[in-house]
Design an enzyme around this catalytic site. Structure first.
Site, PDB file in Angstrom:
ATOM      1  N   LYS A 122     -14.144  -1.025  17.534  1.00 31.38           N
ATOM      2  CA  LYS A 122     -14.457  -0.922  18.962  1.00 31.38           C
ATOM      3  C   LYS A 122     -14.396   0.535  19.422  1.00 31.38           C
ATOM      4  O   LYS A 122     -15.241   1.000  20.205  1.00 31.38           O
ATOM      5  CB  LYS A 122     -13.480  -1.769  19.779  1.00 31.38           C
ATOM      6  CG  LYS A 122     -13.675  -1.620  21.287  1.00 31.38           C
ATOM      7  CD  LYS A 122     -12.760  -2.524  22.084  1.00 31.38           C
ATOM      8  CE  LYS A 122     -12.993  -2.317  23.593  1.00 31.38           C
ATOM      9  NZ  LYS A 122     -12.196  -3.255  24.408  1.00 31.38           N
ATOM     10  N   GLY A 163     -47.471 -18.226 -17.039  1.00 37.08           N
ATOM     11  CA  GLY A 163     -46.946 -17.511 -15.882  1.00 37.08           C
ATOM     12  C   GLY A 163     -45.917 -18.293 -15.089  1.00 37.08           C
ATOM     13  O   GLY A 163     -45.586 -17.923 -13.961  1.00 37.08           O
ATOM     14  N   ASP A 168     -54.635 -48.620  -1.844  1.00 37.81           N
ATOM     15  CA  ASP A 168     -55.590 -47.773  -2.558  1.00 37.81           C
ATOM     16  C   ASP A 168     -54.953 -47.000  -3.713  1.00 37.81           C
ATOM     17  O   ASP A 168     -55.590 -46.803  -4.756  1.00 37.81           O
ATOM     18  CB  ASP A 168     -56.316 -46.816  -1.601  1.00 37.81           C
ATOM     19  CG  ASP A 168     -55.382 -46.058  -0.663  1.00 37.81           C
ATOM     20  OD1 ASP A 168     -54.151 -46.151  -0.829  1.00 37.81           O
ATOM     21  OD2 ASP A 168     -55.902 -45.368   0.244  1.00 37.81           O
ATOM     22  N   ARG A 184     -51.677 -39.810   0.400  1.00 36.72           N
ATOM     23  CA  ARG A 184     -51.043 -40.192  -0.859  1.00 36.72           C
ATOM     24  C   ARG A 184     -52.057 -40.520  -1.943  1.00 36.72           C
ATOM     25  O   ARG A 184     -51.857 -40.180  -3.116  1.00 36.72           O
ATOM     26  CB  ARG A 184     -50.103 -41.379  -0.598  1.00 36.72           C
ATOM     27  CG  ARG A 184     -49.141 -41.646  -1.736  1.00 36.72           C
ATOM     28  CD  ARG A 184     -47.902 -42.338  -1.222  1.00 36.72           C
ATOM     29  NE  ARG A 184     -47.219 -41.505  -0.233  1.00 36.72           N
ATOM     30  CZ  ARG A 184     -46.415 -40.473  -0.536  1.00 36.72           C
ATOM     31  NH1 ARG A 184     -46.180 -40.184  -1.797  1.00 36.72           N
ATOM     32  NH2 ARG A 184     -45.853 -39.776   0.415  1.00 36.72           N
ATOM     33  N   THR A 197       0.842  -1.198   0.000  1.00 40.75           N
ATOM     34  CA  THR A 197       0.000   0.000   0.000  1.00 40.75           C
ATOM     35  C   THR A 197       0.880   1.252   0.000  1.00 40.75           C
ATOM     36  O   THR A 197       0.647   2.198  -0.772  1.00 40.75           O
ATOM     37  CB  THR A 197      -0.926   0.013   1.232  1.00 40.75           C
ATOM     38  OG1 THR A 197      -1.706  -1.175   1.248  1.00 40.75           O
ATOM     39  CG2 THR A 197      -1.839   1.217   1.215  1.00 40.75           C
ATOM     40  N   THR A 206       2.145  -4.627  11.938  1.00 38.56           N
ATOM     41  CA  THR A 206       1.279  -3.653  12.634  1.00 38.56           C
ATOM     42  C   THR A 206       0.924  -4.092  14.044  1.00 38.56           C
ATOM     43  O   THR A 206       0.254  -3.339  14.769  1.00 38.56           O
ATOM     44  CB  THR A 206      -0.023  -3.439  11.836  1.00 38.56           C
ATOM     45  OG1 THR A 206      -0.715  -4.682  11.712  1.00 38.56           O
ATOM     46  CG2 THR A 206       0.263  -2.857  10.467  1.00 38.56           C
ATOM     47  N   HIS A 217     -45.444 -22.207  -8.627  1.00 38.20           N
ATOM     48  CA  HIS A 217     -45.603 -22.267  -7.171  1.00 38.20           C
ATOM     49  C   HIS A 217     -44.693 -23.327  -6.546  1.00 38.20           C
ATOM     50  O   HIS A 217     -45.122 -24.117  -5.711  1.00 38.20           O
ATOM     51  CB  HIS A 217     -47.064 -22.495  -6.795  1.00 38.20           C
ATOM     52  CG  HIS A 217     -47.937 -21.328  -7.129  1.00 38.20           C
ATOM     53  ND1 HIS A 217     -48.006 -20.201  -6.347  1.00 38.20           N
ATOM     54  CD2 HIS A 217     -48.765 -21.103  -8.170  1.00 38.20           C
ATOM     55  CE1 HIS A 217     -48.850 -19.334  -6.894  1.00 38.20           C
ATOM     56  NE2 HIS A 217     -49.311 -19.856  -8.002  1.00 38.20           N
TER      57      HIS A 217
END
Length: 553
Positions: free
Chosen positions: A136, A305, A507, A477, A36, A66, A276
């Site tokens: 801080k 849509g 069923d 179901r 930098t 640093t 949906h």
């Protein structure tokens, strides 16, 4: 409080010189580090090296530069007589502004072939420490972690008054920045540690970034926003680029995700239409436009849509057909220039590009799938059009994707592994006297892939790799079966039916027989499996058990 001294230490040097020049024009002394400082010097700006401040050189290849009381004391000191006296006693000058952004850890680990050592070396230590210290002490120190903020900071400094609210907002951004950074590191190390025991850590950490605010949520009275997970780098709705159309809505994003996750199940040219959050049309065919036609014709009423997803770039032939009806959005790996010209003529149609969903050829992927599952025609047909088993291969096979599924609940977050694998061919078995016809096997595999993406209780009816009936989200179901079979109508004769979970009673089989269903695929595992098997034998229906349930609530 005025800003007299600023510490600048950034990896991302976007806007750095302009920002520093603005500070110098305001009479601010610049303290800086390494690259930098070099950039600022080359731009002709006055800069003091941090080593001249600390009286100690950078050491350990820059790992320590640093981390020193003359830096952190200058940042953390309250501007009270007692603290200022201590600074004076130790020869420390206050630092009033800290502009820091961190080593590019996430960018590093996203590179193909990066080593563990390279990743570790890009873990910043001093940067986060300075950011947290400044945040801080934000009452006295401005902290800037985003180059996009440089202009606003200069404007505030030029005004001569720094609002407390501005200081607090910068501090919030700083702590969010370091939290996201630490989360990325923790998650990377979590993945590296491996082992099933570590898959779900004691503390779940994630950091997502605001991608865009949304007009509203599921309903106009609900506020909403969309956040992107930077850890997910493969093609997905979060990384898709919108090429055209009006703003995306909350429901659009949900449906786009549902559509893309289903269409990526298949290797052959495929199209899915979602309404949906459930598929109302799906098909695989020899060409994309043929797949679109079959997907649309599966339920033309619901397709209006809807949201369409393709696993191939959209070509002109497909775009022409898409343009004939109202679609909310189309998501695909890409669009040819001709397709874009056709579809962008519909000003509101949202077009999203994901990039390639598959990084190897269809032939290579099919060959690998077949090698993984040897064992005759049944296994071959159940795997030849599926990508699920290669989902974890990452960039070498199907592109990497989000590993987890998350659902927010009041007071918590449910986390689970995403349901990527539909059918393990090694566990699939025919349980009836009648065997499925060879031409039905691909339809059975297709149906099982689709039903996984339908809200449970779920039943789908498929013929010729075309979805022709869907029963979604029912409380029982047989109710879901009746809806799917009614939608399929006469097309159900000779078709196949898939269920996301076992049949608790016979069923559903009886309903399927009345509609003319020829073969059924379901997980099995009910206490009354034998009743369903007997019913299939009575009606002359072939039935396969997969051994794997796929509830989707």
């Amino acid at each position: 409080m005025t800003v007299k001294r600023a510490l600048l230490s950034v990896s991302d040097k976007t806007g750095l010189v302009e920002f520093a020049r603005g500070l110098v024009e305001l009479g601010v002394e610049i303290v800086s580090t390494g690259g930098t400082a070099k950039t600022l010097k080359e731009a002709g700006l006055p800069v003091t090296y941090v080593s001249d401040v600390t009286g100690f050189p950078e050491i350990l290849d820059g790992r320590v530069k640093t981390l020193h009381p003359k830096v952190h004391g200058g940042i953390l000191a309250l501007r009270t007589p007692a603290h200022l006296a201590q600074l004076s006693e130790h020869g420390i000058t206050p630092i009033d502004l800290v502009a820091v952004n961190l080593y590019p850890f996430r960018e590093t680990i996203a590179r193909p072939g990066v080593t563990f050592a390279e990743a570790i070396e890009n873990i910043d230590i001093g940067g986060p420490s300075m950011v947290r210290s400044a945040a801080k002490n934000h009452q006295y120190v401005l902290v800037v972690v985003d180059p996009a903020r440089y202009g606003a900071v200069l404007d505030v400094l030029r005004s001569g008054e720094i609002p407390d609210s501005f200081r607090l907002e910068l501090a919030r951004e700083a702590f969010a920045h370091t939290a996201a950074y630490d989360t990325a590191i923790a998650n990377y190390l979590q993945e590296r540690s491996g082992g099933e025991a570590d898959d779900f850590p004691a503390v779940w950490q994630m950091a997502v970034e605001l991608a865009q605010p949304l007009r509203y949520g599921e309903n106009p009275h609900q506020r909403a926003a969309f956040y992107r997970d930077p850890a997910v780098t493969g093609p997905c709705v979060g990384n898709a680029v919108q090429l055209a159309g009006k703003e995306l809505s909350f429901n659009n994003i949900l449906d786009l995700n549902a559509a893309l996750e289903l269409v990526r199940e298949f290797i052959d040219p495929s199209v899915v239409i979602i309404k949906h959050n459930n598929p109302c049309g799906a098909s695989s065919a020899d060409t994309l436009d043929a797949a679109y036609t079959l997907a649309y014709e599966g339920d033309p009423v619901s397709a209006f849509g809807g949201i369409a997803a393709c696993n191939r770039p959209v070509d002109e032939a497909t775009a022409e057909k898409m343009s004939k009806i109202f679609l909310e959005a189309v998501i695909a790996p890409d669009f040819t220039p001709g397709a874009l010209a056709i579809l962008t003529a519909k000003a509101n149609l949202r077009l999203l590009k994901t990039g390639p969903l598959i990084s190897r050829s269809e032939e290579q992927l099919k060959d690998e799938l077949l090698k993984m599952h040897s064992g005759g025609a049944l296994n071959e047909m159940l795997t030849a059009s599926r990508l699920s088993d290669l989902i974890k291969d990452g960039p070498a096979g199907i592109q990497s994707s989000d590993r987890y599924d998350m659902r927010k609940v009041n007071g918590g977050l449910l986390i689970q592994e995403a349901d990527r694998v539909v059918t393990d061919p090694a566990k699939v078995r025919v349980v009836t006297e009648r065997q499925p016809a060879p031409e039905q096997l691909a339809d059975l595999a297709f149906a099982m892939a689709v039903v996984k993406h339908v809200k449970s209780n779920a039943i789908v009816v498929v013929r010729g790799q075309q979805l022709i009936g869907v029963g979604a989200g029912q409380m029982n179901r047989v109710g879901a079966a009746r809806i799917a079979l009614e939608q399929a109508g006469d097309k159900a004769r000779g078709a196949v039916l898939a269920s996301d979970a076992f049949f608790p009673f016979r069923d559903t089989v009886d309903e399927a027989a009345r509609a003319g269903i020829d073969a059924i695929i379901q997980p099995g595992g009910s206490l009354k499996d034998e009743e369903s098997i007997a019913a299939c034998n009575e009606h002359g229906i072939a039935m396969l058990f997969t051994g794997m349930r796929h509830f989707k609530h």
